[in-house]
Motif scaffolding. Structure first.
Motif, short mmCIF file in Angstrom:
data_model
loop_
_atom_site.label_atom_id
_atom_site.label_comp_id
_atom_site.label_asym_id
_atom_site.label_seq_id
_atom_site.Cartn_x
_atom_site.Cartn_y
_atom_site.Cartn_z
N ASP A 38 6.89 11.43 -6.77
CA ASP A 38 5.74 10.56 -6.55
C ASP A 38 5.06 10.39 -7.89
OD1 ASP A 38 3.42 9.25 -5.74
OD2 ASP A 38 3.10 10.54 -3.99
N ASP B 283 0.85 -1.19 0.00
CA ASP B 283 0.00 0.00 0.00
C ASP B 283 0.90 1.25 0.00
OD1 ASP B 283 -1.53 2.29 0.85
OD2 ASP B 283 -3.01 0.95 1.73
N PRO B 284 1.01 1.92 -1.14
CA PRO B 284 1.90 3.08 -1.22
C PRO B 284 1.55 4.20 -0.24
CG PRO B 284 1.32 2.34 -3.41
CD PRO B 284 0.46 1.57 -2.46
N ASP B 285 0.28 4.42 0.03
CA ASP B 285 -0.09 5.49 0.96
C ASP B 285 0.36 5.18 2.39
OD1 ASP B 285 -1.32 7.31 -0.86
OD2 ASP B 285 -3.11 6.03 -0.90
N GLU B 286 0.17 3.93 2.83
CA GLU B 286 0.66 3.53 4.16
C GLU B 286 2.18 3.64 4.22
OE1 GLU B 286 -0.72 -0.44 4.94
OE2 GLU B 286 -2.49 0.29 5.99
N LEU C 291 4.12 5.56 2.42
CA LEU C 291 4.50 6.98 2.42
C LEU C 291 4.38 7.56 3.82
CD1 LEU C 291 5.31 9.59 1.01
CD2 LEU C 291 2.90 9.91 0.41
N ALA C 292 3.29 7.27 4.51
CA ALA C 292 3.12 7.78 5.87
C ALA C 292 4.25 7.29 6.78
CB ALA C 292 1.76 7.36 6.42
N ALA D 33 2.51 8.03 -10.30
CA ALA D 33 1.49 6.99 -10.39
C ALA D 33 1.24 6.66 -11.85
CB ALA D 33 0.21 7.45 -9.72
N ASN E 96 4.67 -0.35 -5.30
CA ASN E 96 3.82 -1.54 -5.31
C ASN E 96 3.83 -2.21 -6.68
OD1 ASN E 96 2.37 0.53 -6.62
ND2 ASN E 96 0.40 -0.27 -5.96
N ILE F 46 7.28 6.02 -5.33
CA ILE F 46 7.50 7.18 -4.47
C ILE F 46 8.97 7.19 -4.06
CG2 ILE F 46 6.83 8.39 -2.36
CD1 ILE F 46 4.23 6.61 -2.44
N ARG G 299 7.85 8.84 5.29
CA ARG G 299 7.90 10.31 5.37
C ARG G 299 7.64 10.77 6.80
NH1 ARG G 299 3.05 12.60 2.60
NH2 ARG G 299 2.17 11.84 4.54
N ARG H 205 2.56 2.66 -8.29
CA ARG H 205 3.09 3.93 -7.82
C ARG H 205 4.54 3.78 -7.42
NH1 ARG H 205 -0.06 6.98 -3.10
NH2 ARG H 205 1.22 8.84 -2.91
#
Length: 137
Positions: A33, A14-17, A19-20, A35, A58, A42, A23, A40
């Motif tokens: 970043d 999960d790229p969003d998880e 990234l959190a 997509a 991912n 990053i 970062r 994605r």
């Protein structure tokens, strides 16, 4: 021959998880970043090392079965991640724990001459952080 590290890749689910975590919890800066469809890439890195980047992605160049295999390996923690160094391991570890990182090993002196700890990123990759002996208090 004189080689230096430029970029390494870390596979995530999960790229969003991810990234959190990279970062916000680790404090790395986002450099790019990109997509493309469901994939994605990053790029993050430490401001102290502008020439070294980590690409969290991912993307798996393969079949749906390959994606499932990589996801299973990540879930088992079988994919190695990244090793970092810090001047204050205890403070870094406390920050990561308070950010919700999965703790694998609390800070400990190792017989090979370093003090380190280990956590997992949200995908299950092992992230080790060490403190060189010269920074021990």
């Amino acid at each position: 021959m004189d080689l230096t590290l430029s970029t390494c890749f870390v596979q995530v689910t999960d790229p969003d998880e991810a990234l959190a975590f990279y970062r916000d919890a680790l404090g790395l800066e986002v450099r790019n970043d990109v997509a493309r469809g469901a994939s994605r890439w990053i790029t993050v890195g430490s401001p102290a090392q502008p020439g070294v980047s980590i690409v969290i992605t991912n993307y798996v160049n393969g079949s749906p079965d390959d994606n499932d295999t990589v996801a299973a390996l990540l879930a088992k923690g079988a994919m190695n991640g990244v090793h970092f160094r810090t001047g204050d391991l205890d403070a870094t570890f406390d920050h990561l724990r308070s950010a919700g990182a999965e703790v694998v090993q609390e800070p400990a002196d190792q017989p090979w001459g370093t003090r380190d700890c280990a956590v997992r990123d949200p995908a299950g990759n092992l992230v080790r952080i060490d403190q060189p002996p010269s920074a021990w208090s």
